[in-house]
Design a protein around this motif. Structure first.
Motif, PDB file in Angstrom:
ATOM      1  N   GLY A 237       0.777  -1.140  -0.007  1.00  0.00           N
ATOM      2  CA  GLY A 237      -0.114  -0.065   0.089  1.00  0.00           C
ATOM      3  C   GLY A 237       0.842   1.194  -0.102  1.00  0.00           C
ATOM      4  N   VAL A 238       0.178   2.381  -0.399  1.00  0.00           N
ATOM      5  CA  VAL A 238       0.898   3.680  -0.290  1.00  0.00           C
ATOM      6  C   VAL A 238       0.064   4.815   0.382  1.00  0.00           C
ATOM      7  CG1 VAL A 238       1.676   5.597  -2.033  1.00  0.00           C
ATOM      8  CG2 VAL A 238       1.921   3.289  -2.803  1.00  0.00           C
ATOM      9  N   THR A 239       0.661   5.499   1.163  1.00  0.00           N
ATOM     10  CA  THR A 239       0.072   6.374   2.102  1.00  0.00           C
ATOM     11  C   THR A 239       0.118   7.734   1.291  1.00  0.00           C
ATOM     12  OG1 THR A 239       0.359   5.052   4.187  1.00  0.00           O
ATOM     13  CG2 THR A 239      -0.181   7.583   4.081  1.00  0.00           C
ATOM     14  N   ILE A 240      -1.015   8.437   0.932  1.00  0.00           N
ATOM     15  CA  ILE A 240      -0.929   9.607   0.314  1.00  0.00           C
ATOM     16  C   ILE A 240      -1.412  10.469   1.426  1.00  0.00           C
ATOM     17  CG2 ILE A 240      -2.106  11.185  -1.500  1.00  0.00           C
ATOM     18  CD1 ILE A 240      -2.477   8.519  -2.976  1.00  0.00           C
ATOM     19  N   GLU A 241      -0.409  11.820   1.577  1.00  0.00           N
ATOM     20  CA  GLU A 241      -0.772  12.673   2.468  1.00  0.00           C
ATOM     21  C   GLU A 241      -0.805  14.074   1.837  1.00  0.00           C
ATOM     22  OE1 GLU A 241       2.655  12.433   4.865  1.00  0.00           O
ATOM     23  OE2 GLU A 241       2.111  10.551   6.112  1.00  0.00           O
ATOM     24  N   GLY A 242      -1.389  14.831   2.719  1.00  0.00           N
ATOM     25  CA  GLY A 242      -1.653  16.379   2.180  1.00  0.00           C
ATOM     26  C   GLY A 242      -2.169  17.150   3.195  1.00  0.00           C
ATOM     27  N   SER A 243      -2.406  18.387   3.168  1.00  0.00           N
ATOM     28  CA  SER A 243      -2.839  19.103   4.006  1.00  0.00           C
ATOM     29  C   SER A 243      -4.507  19.480   3.975  1.00  0.00           C
ATOM     30  CB  SER A 243      -2.324  20.795   3.855  1.00  0.00           C
ATOM     31  OG  SER A 243      -2.310  21.236   2.586  1.00  0.00           O
ATOM     32  N   PRO A 245      -8.336  17.829   1.695  1.00  0.00           N
ATOM     33  CA  PRO A 245      -8.900  16.919   0.828  1.00  0.00           C
ATOM     34  C   PRO A 245      -8.498  16.971  -0.887  1.00  0.00           C
ATOM     35  CG  PRO A 245     -10.374  17.448   2.555  1.00  0.00           C
ATOM     36  CD  PRO A 245      -9.071  18.478   2.549  1.00  0.00           C
ATOM     37  N   ALA A 246      -8.457  18.440  -1.199  1.00  0.00           N
ATOM     38  CA  ALA A 246      -8.318  18.580  -2.729  1.00  0.00           C
ATOM     39  C   ALA A 246      -6.699  18.223  -3.345  1.00  0.00           C
ATOM     40  CB  ALA A 246      -8.432  19.909  -3.031  1.00  0.00           C
ATOM     41  N   GLU A 247      -5.875  18.600  -2.034  1.00  0.00           N
ATOM     42  CA  GLU A 247      -4.358  18.083  -2.386  1.00  0.00           C
ATOM     43  C   GLU A 247      -4.349  16.543  -2.285  1.00  0.00           C
ATOM     44  OE1 GLU A 247      -0.139  18.889  -0.245  1.00  0.00           O
ATOM     45  OE2 GLU A 247      -1.805  20.075   0.247  1.00  0.00           O
ATOM     46  N   ILE A 248      -4.857  15.867  -1.522  1.00  0.00           N
ATOM     47  CA  ILE A 248      -4.796  14.309  -1.419  1.00  0.00           C
ATOM     48  C   ILE A 248      -5.587  13.814  -2.653  1.00  0.00           C
ATOM     49  CG2 ILE A 248      -5.704  12.461  -0.347  1.00  0.00           C
ATOM     50  CD1 ILE A 248      -5.417  14.106   2.502  1.00  0.00           C
ATOM     51  N   ALA A 249      -6.502  14.356  -3.152  1.00  0.00           N
ATOM     52  CA  ALA A 249      -7.426  13.860  -4.318  1.00  0.00           C
ATOM     53  C   ALA A 249      -6.323  14.106  -5.487  1.00  0.00           C
ATOM     54  CB  ALA A 249      -8.714  14.581  -4.490  1.00  0.00           C
TER      55      ALA A 249
END
Length: 262
Positions: A237-243, A245-249
């Motif tokens: 699995g890969v964890t996607i991080e961001g500040s 929801p739009a950045e994560i998407a």
């Protein structure tokens, strides 16, 4: 109203393990239970009996130990239970099984309503019950939530992807029940004791003199299992991080595009 419920004894899938060498199911020590969806079908049958009167017959195809689920069905409220069992029926796939069960239903019937679970938790094909309807020439309704009768009409509410569909049809009708259709009742102590005293008649190959032998057993089964195996895990699995929801998407879309999934 005459109702028949098709019940299957299955291994408890929460206890199943895979032999790492042979890649086959380890059945030894695994408890057998009534297929959960068939229990919903039985509850549907019992509610019809409670409302309109009649008789509920439970049938199962399998070895001698399958009588346990028929006794369970009687303890819940079924009037009778029949075991279809014979070495000639061994190795039957869903097509052959549905044909044999249809022959049993014709012998024990006629029935107004035929019920079964939407699928069995061991095979997950969802093919057997609808195929019975095809053999019998009966109307087939799958994923039924509830049934009611008005005169000679049957009105069914069934779950579909778009929502709830209401269908009106006539007898005989075969329906498959889902988990959402009801909550199966518990057996009373008196019914449990009664079920232990009940005789469970057996129907064998000899009881079907007109059966088509080309449609039963291993030779009459068009499905052939070549091999079974446990899939190997080849990805992590890969964890996607961001500040936000739009950045994560956005990051997710970029990764899927790079992987040529999108």
């Amino acid at each position: 109203m005459n109702i028949v419920v098709c019940i299957k004894q299955v291994p408890d899938t929460t206890e199943i393990k895979i032999d790492p060498v042979k890649n086959t199911l380890i059945r030894q020590g695994v408890p057998s239970i009534m297929n959960p969806f068939d229990k919903n079908a039985l509850e549907t049958a019992l509610r019809l009996k409670d409302t309109y009167g009649g008789r509920v017959v439970a049938i199962s195809m399998g070895p001698q130990q399958a009588k346990a689920v028929l006794r369970e069905a009687i303890s819940m409220g079924a009037d009778e239970g029949y075991l279809i069992t014979d070495r000639a029926f061994g190795g039957s796939d869903t097509y052959a099984t549905s044909y044999i069960l249809s022959q049993a239903i014709e012998k024990l019937g006629p029935f107004d309503v035929i019920l079964g679970g939407k699928q069995a938790i061991d095979g997950d094909t969802g093919q057997t019950a609808p195929s019975i309807a095809e053999h019998l020439g009966a109307t087939r309704l799958t994923y039924v939530l509830d049934l009611k009768v008005e005169g000679d009409k049957v009105i069914a509410r069934r779950q579909v992807e778009e929502g709830i569909e209401v269908i009106e049809t006539s007898f005989p009708v075969l329906c498959t029940a889902t988990k959402e259709s009801n909550k199966p009742r518990y057996a009373t102590v008196s019914r449990k004791l009664y079920s232990l005293r009940c005789d469970i008649p057996e129907l064998t190959f000899a009881d079907f003199p007109d059966i088509d032998t080309s449609k039963i057993g291993l030779k009459g089964s068009p499905t052939k299992v070549k091999a079974t195996f446990t899939p190997k895990r080849t990805a992590t699995g890969v964890t996607i991080e961001g500040s936000s929801p739009a950045e994560i998407a956005g990051s997710l879309i970029s990764k899927l595009t790079e992987a040529k999934v999108l």
